[in-house]
Scaffold this active site. Structure first.
Site, PDB file in Angstrom:
ATOM      1  N   HIS A  72       0.839  -1.204   0.000  1.00 48.27           N
ATOM      2  CA  HIS A  72       0.000   0.000   0.000  1.00 48.27           C
ATOM      3  C   HIS A  72       0.874   1.254   0.000  1.00 48.27           C
ATOM      4  O   HIS A  72       1.855   1.322   0.736  1.00 48.27           O
ATOM      5  CB  HIS A  72      -0.890   0.036   1.252  1.00 48.27           C
ATOM      6  CG  HIS A  72      -2.017  -0.948   1.202  1.00 48.27           C
ATOM      7  ND1 HIS A  72      -3.082  -0.893   2.069  1.00 48.27           N
ATOM      8  CD2 HIS A  72      -2.262  -2.015   0.387  1.00 48.27           C
ATOM      9  CE1 HIS A  72      -3.945  -1.873   1.792  1.00 48.27           C
ATOM     10  NE2 HIS A  72      -3.447  -2.574   0.779  1.00 48.27           N
ATOM     11  N   TYR A 200      -8.974   5.195   8.114  1.00 49.84           N
ATOM     12  CA  TYR A 200      -9.107   5.551   9.539  1.00 49.84           C
ATOM     13  C   TYR A 200     -10.179   6.640   9.637  1.00 49.84           C
ATOM     14  O   TYR A 200     -10.083   7.665   8.960  1.00 49.84           O
ATOM     15  CB  TYR A 200      -7.799   6.124  10.075  1.00 49.84           C
ATOM     16  CG  TYR A 200      -6.671   5.133  10.272  1.00 49.84           C
ATOM     17  CD1 TYR A 200      -5.867   4.726   9.199  1.00 49.84           C
ATOM     18  CD2 TYR A 200      -6.387   4.612  11.530  1.00 49.84           C
ATOM     19  CE1 TYR A 200      -4.821   3.837   9.386  1.00 49.84           C
ATOM     20  CE2 TYR A 200      -5.342   3.725  11.721  1.00 49.84           C
ATOM     21  CZ  TYR A 200      -4.570   3.341  10.644  1.00 49.84           C
ATOM     22  OH  TYR A 200      -3.535   2.448  10.842  1.00 49.84           O
ATOM     23  N   PRO A 292      -2.902   0.187  19.037  1.00 49.79           N
ATOM     24  CA  PRO A 292      -2.688  -0.276  17.657  1.00 49.79           C
ATOM     25  C   PRO A 292      -3.018   0.764  16.574  1.00 49.79           C
ATOM     26  O   PRO A 292      -2.840   0.498  15.403  1.00 49.79           O
ATOM     27  CB  PRO A 292      -3.609  -1.486  17.530  1.00 49.79           C
ATOM     28  CG  PRO A 292      -4.570  -1.383  18.631  1.00 49.79           C
ATOM     29  CD  PRO A 292      -3.943  -0.581  19.707  1.00 49.79           C
ATOM     30  N   LYS A 296       1.985  -0.287  15.088  1.00 51.02           N
ATOM     31  CA  LYS A 296       3.408  -0.316  15.435  1.00 51.02           C
ATOM     32  C   LYS A 296       3.854  -1.507  16.263  1.00 51.02           C
ATOM     33  O   LYS A 296       5.052  -1.778  16.341  1.00 51.02           O
ATOM     34  CB  LYS A 296       3.750   0.965  16.218  1.00 51.02           C
ATOM     35  CG  LYS A 296       3.722   2.207  15.358  1.00 51.02           C
ATOM     36  CD  LYS A 296       4.732   2.130  14.232  1.00 51.02           C
ATOM     37  CE  LYS A 296       4.450   3.128  13.141  1.00 51.02           C
ATOM     38  NZ  LYS A 296       5.082   2.734  11.869  1.00 51.02           N
ATOM     39  N   TYR A 384       4.458   6.473   9.892  1.00 48.27           N
ATOM     40  CA  TYR A 384       3.607   5.313   9.600  1.00 48.27           C
ATOM     41  C   TYR A 384       4.388   4.257   8.808  1.00 48.27           C
ATOM     42  O   TYR A 384       4.322   3.069   9.121  1.00 48.27           O
ATOM     43  CB  TYR A 384       2.365   5.737   8.810  1.00 48.27           C
ATOM     44  CG  TYR A 384       1.244   4.710   8.865  1.00 48.27           C
ATOM     45  CD1 TYR A 384       1.246   3.601   8.021  1.00 48.27           C
ATOM     46  CD2 TYR A 384       0.200   4.831   9.776  1.00 48.27           C
ATOM     47  CE1 TYR A 384       0.241   2.645   8.086  1.00 48.27           C
ATOM     48  CE2 TYR A 384      -0.823   3.892   9.840  1.00 48.27           C
ATOM     49  CZ  TYR A 384      -0.783   2.803   8.994  1.00 48.27           C
ATOM     50  OH  TYR A 384      -1.785   1.845   9.050  1.00 48.27           O
TER      51      TYR A 384
HETATM   52  P1  FAS Z   1       3.821 -11.677  21.657  1.00 48.58           P
HETATM   53  O1  FAS Z   1       2.836 -11.401  22.754  1.00 48.58           O
HETATM   54  O2  FAS Z   1       3.356 -11.722  20.245  1.00 48.58           O
HETATM   55  O3  FAS Z   1       4.553 -13.082  21.914  1.00 48.58           O
HETATM   56  C1  FAS Z   1       4.916 -13.470  23.227  1.00 48.58           C
HETATM   57  C2  FAS Z   1       4.924 -14.994  23.228  1.00 48.58           C
HETATM   58  O4  FAS Z   1       5.458 -15.440  24.473  1.00 48.58           O
HETATM   59  C3  FAS Z   1       3.523 -15.582  23.106  1.00 48.58           C
HETATM   60  O5  FAS Z   1       3.493 -16.541  22.062  1.00 48.58           O
HETATM   61  C4  FAS Z   1       3.283 -16.223  24.469  1.00 48.58           C
HETATM   62  O6  FAS Z   1       2.523 -17.402  24.365  1.00 48.58           O
HETATM   63  C5  FAS Z   1       4.702 -16.532  24.924  1.00 48.58           C
HETATM   64  N1  FAS Z   1       4.885 -16.605  26.377  1.00 48.58           N
HETATM   65  C6  FAS Z   1       4.409 -15.750  27.313  1.00 48.58           C
HETATM   66  N2  FAS Z   1       4.815 -16.133  28.545  1.00 48.58           N
HETATM   67  C7  FAS Z   1       5.578 -17.263  28.379  1.00 48.58           C
HETATM   68  C8  FAS Z   1       6.273 -18.134  29.259  1.00 48.58           C
HETATM   69  N3  FAS Z   1       6.281 -17.922  30.576  1.00 48.58           N
HETATM   70  N4  FAS Z   1       6.952 -19.174  28.738  1.00 48.58           N
HETATM   71  C9  FAS Z   1       6.967 -19.396  27.396  1.00 48.58           C
HETATM   72  N5  FAS Z   1       6.312 -18.622  26.497  1.00 48.58           N
HETATM   73  C10 FAS Z   1       5.630 -17.555  26.996  1.00 48.58           C
HETATM   74  N6  FAS Z   1      -0.114  -4.690  16.893  1.00 48.58           N
HETATM   75  C11 FAS Z   1      -0.279  -4.023  15.729  1.00 48.58           C
HETATM   76  O7  FAS Z   1       0.684  -3.446  15.232  1.00 48.58           O
HETATM   77  N7  FAS Z   1      -1.522  -3.958  15.137  1.00 48.58           N
HETATM   78  C12 FAS Z   1      -2.613  -4.609  15.662  1.00 48.58           C
HETATM   79  O8  FAS Z   1      -3.720  -4.551  15.118  1.00 48.58           O
HETATM   80  C13 FAS Z   1      -2.459  -5.350  16.854  1.00 48.58           C
HETATM   81  N8  FAS Z   1      -3.520  -6.047  17.383  1.00 48.58           N
HETATM   82  C14 FAS Z   1      -3.339  -6.759  18.553  1.00 48.58           C
HETATM   83  C15 FAS Z   1      -4.397  -7.501  19.132  1.00 48.58           C
HETATM   84  C16 FAS Z   1      -4.212  -8.210  20.323  1.00 48.58           C
HETATM   85  C17 FAS Z   1      -5.360  -9.010  20.920  1.00 48.58           C
HETATM   86  C18 FAS Z   1      -2.955  -8.177  20.984  1.00 48.58           C
HETATM   87  C19 FAS Z   1      -2.752  -8.905  22.294  1.00 48.58           C
HETATM   88  C20 FAS Z   1      -1.896  -7.472  20.420  1.00 48.58           C
HETATM   89  C21 FAS Z   1      -2.083  -6.757  19.201  1.00 48.58           C
HETATM   90  N9  FAS Z   1      -1.039  -6.044  18.591  1.00 48.58           N
HETATM   91  C22 FAS Z   1      -1.181  -5.349  17.440  1.00 48.58           C
HETATM   92  C23 FAS Z   1       0.248  -6.023  19.183  1.00 48.58           C
HETATM   93  C24 FAS Z   1       0.971  -7.301  18.779  1.00 48.58           C
HETATM   94  O9  FAS Z   1       1.010  -7.414  17.393  1.00 48.58           O
HETATM   95  C25 FAS Z   1       2.317  -7.253  19.455  1.00 48.58           C
HETATM   96  O10 FAS Z   1       2.933  -5.983  19.321  1.00 48.58           O
HETATM   97  C26 FAS Z   1       3.266  -8.315  18.973  1.00 48.58           C
HETATM   98  O11 FAS Z   1       2.620  -9.567  19.069  1.00 48.58           O
HETATM   99  C27 FAS Z   1       4.523  -8.237  19.842  1.00 48.58           C
HETATM  100  O12 FAS Z   1       5.269  -9.368  19.617  1.00 48.58           O
HETATM  101  P2  FAS Z   1       6.083 -10.074  20.805  1.00 48.58           P
HETATM  102  O13 FAS Z   1       6.824  -9.031  21.555  1.00 48.58           O
HETATM  103  O14 FAS Z   1       6.808 -11.191  20.168  1.00 48.58           O
HETATM  104  O15 FAS Z   1       4.988 -10.592  21.851  1.00 48.58           O
HETATM  105  C1  PHB Z   2      -4.834  -4.495  11.030  1.00 45.91           C
HETATM  106  O1  PHB Z   2      -4.914  -4.713   9.797  1.00 45.91           O
HETATM  107  O2  PHB Z   2      -5.035  -5.397  11.884  1.00 45.91           O
HETATM  108  C2  PHB Z   2      -4.463  -3.113  11.523  1.00 45.91           C
HETATM  109  C3  PHB Z   2      -4.105  -2.140  10.597  1.00 45.91           C
HETATM  110  C4  PHB Z   2      -3.772  -0.866  11.047  1.00 45.91           C
HETATM  111  C5  PHB Z   2      -3.811  -0.589  12.410  1.00 45.91           C
HETATM  112  C6  PHB Z   2      -4.172  -1.583  13.332  1.00 45.91           C
HETATM  113  C7  PHB Z   2      -4.507  -2.848  12.887  1.00 45.91           C
HETATM  114  O3  PHB Z   2      -3.490   0.658  12.857  1.00 45.91           O
END
Ligand code: FAS
Ligand code: PHB
Length: 394
Positions: A72, A200, A292, A296, A384
């Site tokens: 995009h 947005y 979100p 980022k 962005y």
């Molecule tokens: P993660 O949380 O992805 O990974 C951590 C891992 O550690 C998990 O697999 C967990 O199971 C494991 N773990 C935890 N404790 C442990 C233990 N004691 N022993 C072993 N393993 C363990 N970001 C965006 O940019 N856009 C979005 O739209 C967006 N939507 C999101 C929606 C939700 C519901 C959540 C929770 C997050 C969202 N995020 C979004 C943020 C997300 O993308 C995070 O920034 C990203 O997963 C970060 O990656 P990690 O730091 O690897 O952490």
């Molecule tokens: C998504 O596609 O999940 C998404 C895109 C942009 C955002 C947050 C989530 O700012």
């Protein structure tokens, strides 16, 4: 069991770190509490900064991304019933974003680690970390037994609810936090996205976002109360609310379709300092959370991975510790700039409870300024698509 780098967590941070270390001949073991199937289906982020996409391609895990990722060159800001495009290509000298789901990134990294004979233990819960200043150890449960992983360094990639951040003594750890008075209700729907680019929207009833996962699957979000009960949101109610918030004066229509998945994500800004304690390093959500709105979270996790990979490479190749010693400060410079951008996007686009007319007009003025000033539009665009990295990771 012994390895050079013990990695807790197989999210984007843990898996990308294991992959990049392997490419540099540095051994690691990843401990992941969930199953492989669970982490490969977990629906989360959707937007990759150019630097993240380039890193995946350069490090050999970007083939599917290049085939299936949606490139995009801009986004739309919509308010007052009209849309305004932010043209990334024009404002950033050609940079873009790629829409590619986080769980697809996870699949690609797990496959690459498996093909390289990498060690990932699934359903292996790390329960404690020890001797962080001398010979670090991770105690973990796996297959009903308690095991110990001896390592040179521990990478805490265990997310916001993991154990590593809390292993930093309370008198050392500093927390900075903002909890927002709203959340996002997100859906995955089997319907052609109603726009080629992300939209947005700022609306009296609250924020909404149109994103996508493929030409057939839409990803949409709407602002809701933080304590909303998802059971009270029927598919019809969701579509009606999204159509209301995204409506334009020229009659643009949001097509609906079967909702495949719905959920509510709370919103916070969170930073834990320092991101290092002894020979343990925090990466990604273990150290910081962003709302979100700026897309980022995943990208900031990858930025931490780049810094730690480079620092460990300097240590193992040249015995240099400067990178490790400055790891936290180096990461936090970017973390706080990304926190600012994510807070700014969130504050501009969401309705806060009990706002008065003055605050409402400030929202409209902010949106009017960013869509009429090249300077402010450039500021949005360069954040962005992703701020430049200070140095290569390898
Ligand atoms: P993660 O949380 O992805 O990974 C951590 C891992 O550690 C998990 O697999 C967990 O199971 C494991 N773990 C935890 N404790 C442990 C233990 N004691 N022993 C072993 N393993 C363990 N970001 C965006 O940019 N856009 C979005 O739209 C967006 N939507 C999101 C929606 C939700 C519901 C959540 C929770 C997050 C969202 N995020 C979004 C943020 C997300 O993308 C995070 O920034 C990203 O997963 C970060 O990656 P990690 O730091 O690897 O952490
Ligand atoms: C998504 O596609 O999940 C998404 C895109 C942009 C955002 C947050 C989530 O700012």
């Amino acid at each position: 069991m012994r390895t050079q780098v013990g990695i807790i967590g197989a999210g984007p941070a843990g898996l990308m770190l294991s992959h990049l270390l392997h490419l540099q001949g540095i051994e690691s073991v990843v401990l992941e509490s969930r199953s492989q199937e669970y982490i490969e289906q977990r629906v989360r982020a959707g937007v990759l900064e150019k630097g993240t996409a380039d890193l995946m391609i350069e490090s050999g895990v970007g083939a599917r991304l290049q085939r299936e990722g949606l490139i995009h060159h801009g986004i739309e800001l919509r308010f007052g019933g009209a849309g305004h495009r932010i043209d990334f290509a024009d404002l950033t000298g050609g940079k873009s974003i790629t829409v590619y789901a986080q769980h697809e990134v996870i699949k690609d990294l797990v496959a690459a680690r498996a093909a390289a004979g990498g060690k990932i233990f699934f359903e292996a819960e790390a329960v404690s970390v020890h001797d962080l200043d001398t010979q670090p150890k991770i105690r973990f449960q796996h297959g009903g037994a308690t095991e110990t992983l001896d390592c040179d360094f521990i990478a805490g990639c265990d997310g916001f609810h993991g154990i590593c951040r809390n292993a930093i003594p309370p008198e050392v750890l500093r927390i900075h936090e903002r909890v927002y008075p709203f959340a996002w209700l997100g859906i995955l729907a089997k319907v052609k996205p109603a726009s080629d680019e992300l939209i947005y929207t700022y609306h009296d009833r609250g924020f909404s976002l149109l994103s996508m996962r493929s030409p057939e699957i839409s990803r949409l979000y709407l602002q809701c109360d933080p304590d909303e009960n998802i059971a009270e949101w029927s598919d019809d109610r969701i579509w009606t609310e999204l159509r209301t918030r995204m409506a334009t004066r020229d009659g643009w229509m949001l097509a609906d379709g079967p909702i495949l998945q719905k959920g509510i994500t709370p919103m916070r800004s969170f930073v834990a300092e320092p991101m290092r304690h002894g020979k343990m390093f925090l990466l990604g959500d273990a150290a910081h959370i962003v709302p979100p709105t700026g897309a980022k979270g995943l990208n900031l996790a990858v930025a931490d991975v780049r810094v730690l990979t480079r620092s460990l490479l300097d240590f193992y190749r040249h015995g240099a510790t400067s990178g490790l010693d400055h790891y936290s400060d180096t990461c936090l410079r970017r973390v706080w700039k990304v926190q600012r951008f994510s807070w700014w996007m969130t504050s501009m686009l969401h309705r806060f409870p009990n706002e008065d007319s003055f605050q409402h007009h400030l929202h409209l003025a902010e949106l009017d300024y960013v869509t009429s000033s090249r300077a402010q539009a450039t500021a949005l665009a360069e954040n962005y698509v992703g701020l430049p990295f200070d140095e290569p990771y390898s």
